[in-house]
Design a protein around this motif. Structure first.
Motif, PDB file in Angstrom:
ATOM      1  N   THR A 263       0.847  -1.189   0.000  1.00  0.00           N
ATOM      2  CA  THR A 263       0.000   0.000   0.000  1.00  0.00           C
ATOM      3  C   THR A 263       0.885   1.242   0.000  1.00  0.00           C
ATOM      4  O   THR A 263       1.791   1.367   0.824  1.00  0.00           O
ATOM      5  CB  THR A 263      -0.930   0.016   1.222  1.00  0.00           C
TER       6      THR A 263
ATOM      7  N   ARG B 143       1.022   5.768  -0.960  1.00  0.00           N
ATOM      8  CA  ARG B 143       0.286   7.022  -1.129  1.00  0.00           C
ATOM      9  C   ARG B 143       0.963   7.831  -2.216  1.00  0.00           C
ATOM     10  O   ARG B 143       2.179   7.956  -2.243  1.00  0.00           O
ATOM     11  CB  ARG B 143       0.263   7.822   0.164  1.00  0.00           C
TER      12      ARG B 143
ATOM     13  N   GLY C 283      -3.896  10.193  -3.090  1.00  0.00           N
ATOM     14  CA  GLY C 283      -4.602   8.924  -3.244  1.00  0.00           C
ATOM     15  C   GLY C 283      -3.785   7.784  -2.675  1.00  0.00           C
ATOM     16  O   GLY C 283      -2.558   7.845  -2.633  1.00  0.00           O
ATOM     17  N   GLU C 284      -4.477   6.736  -2.229  1.00  0.00           N
ATOM     18  CA  GLU C 284      -3.820   5.555  -1.680  1.00  0.00           C
ATOM     19  C   GLU C 284      -4.266   4.331  -2.448  1.00  0.00           C
ATOM     20  O   GLU C 284      -5.403   4.258  -2.910  1.00  0.00           O
ATOM     21  CB  GLU C 284      -4.173   5.375  -0.202  1.00  0.00           C
ATOM     22  N   GLY C 285      -3.362   3.364  -2.576  1.00  0.00           N
ATOM     23  CA  GLY C 285      -3.693   2.128  -3.267  1.00  0.00           C
ATOM     24  C   GLY C 285      -2.500   1.194  -3.278  1.00  0.00           C
ATOM     25  O   GLY C 285      -1.471   1.465  -2.657  1.00  0.00           O
TER      26      GLY C 285
ATOM     27  N   PRO D  21      -6.282   1.590  -6.500  1.00  0.00           N
ATOM     28  CA  PRO D  21      -7.006   1.716  -5.228  1.00  0.00           C
ATOM     29  C   PRO D  21      -8.040   0.594  -5.101  1.00  0.00           C
ATOM     30  O   PRO D  21      -8.210  -0.221  -6.004  1.00  0.00           O
ATOM     31  CB  PRO D  21      -7.683   3.084  -5.352  1.00  0.00           C
TER      32      PRO D  21
END
Length: 100
Positions: free
Chosen positions: A54, A56, A62-64, A83
């Protein structure tokens, strides 16, 4: 004046389709998008330590999951992030930070 030589058409069969490449799904991505090829690529960094972790994107916040790092034209490194929604985006590799 003589007639031009006739050109006979070849009666060969069309070429056979290329064999399908085997594909293996990304661990933990069941039901999320297309599978990832198991064939190494010249442009992909297959051994990046953050792959499938994970991250950023500091540009968009955004995170994914980091799915790929690709070296594009002129050596630019691009990170592909997926994401939870499944809609991947790209950003400069220098814009990503590890979260887990």
């Amino acid at each position: 004046m003589s007639a031009p030589p006739s050109r006979s058409r070849s009666t060969t069969e069309p070429p056979a389709p290329a064999p399908a490449r085997s594909r293996a799904p990304v661990a933990g991505s069941e039901g999320q998008g297309a599978p990832v090829s198991d064939v190494a690529s010249f442009f992909h960094e297959d051994n990046h330590p953050w792959l499938l972790k994970t991250v950023r994107d500091i540009a968009t916040r955004g995170e994914g999951t980091l799915t790929a790092i690709v070296r594009e034209d002129r050596g630019v490194r691009v990170a592909h992030i997926r994401p939870v929604s499944g809609v991947e985006w790209t950003t400069a590799a220098g814009n990503i930070r590890l979260l887990s």
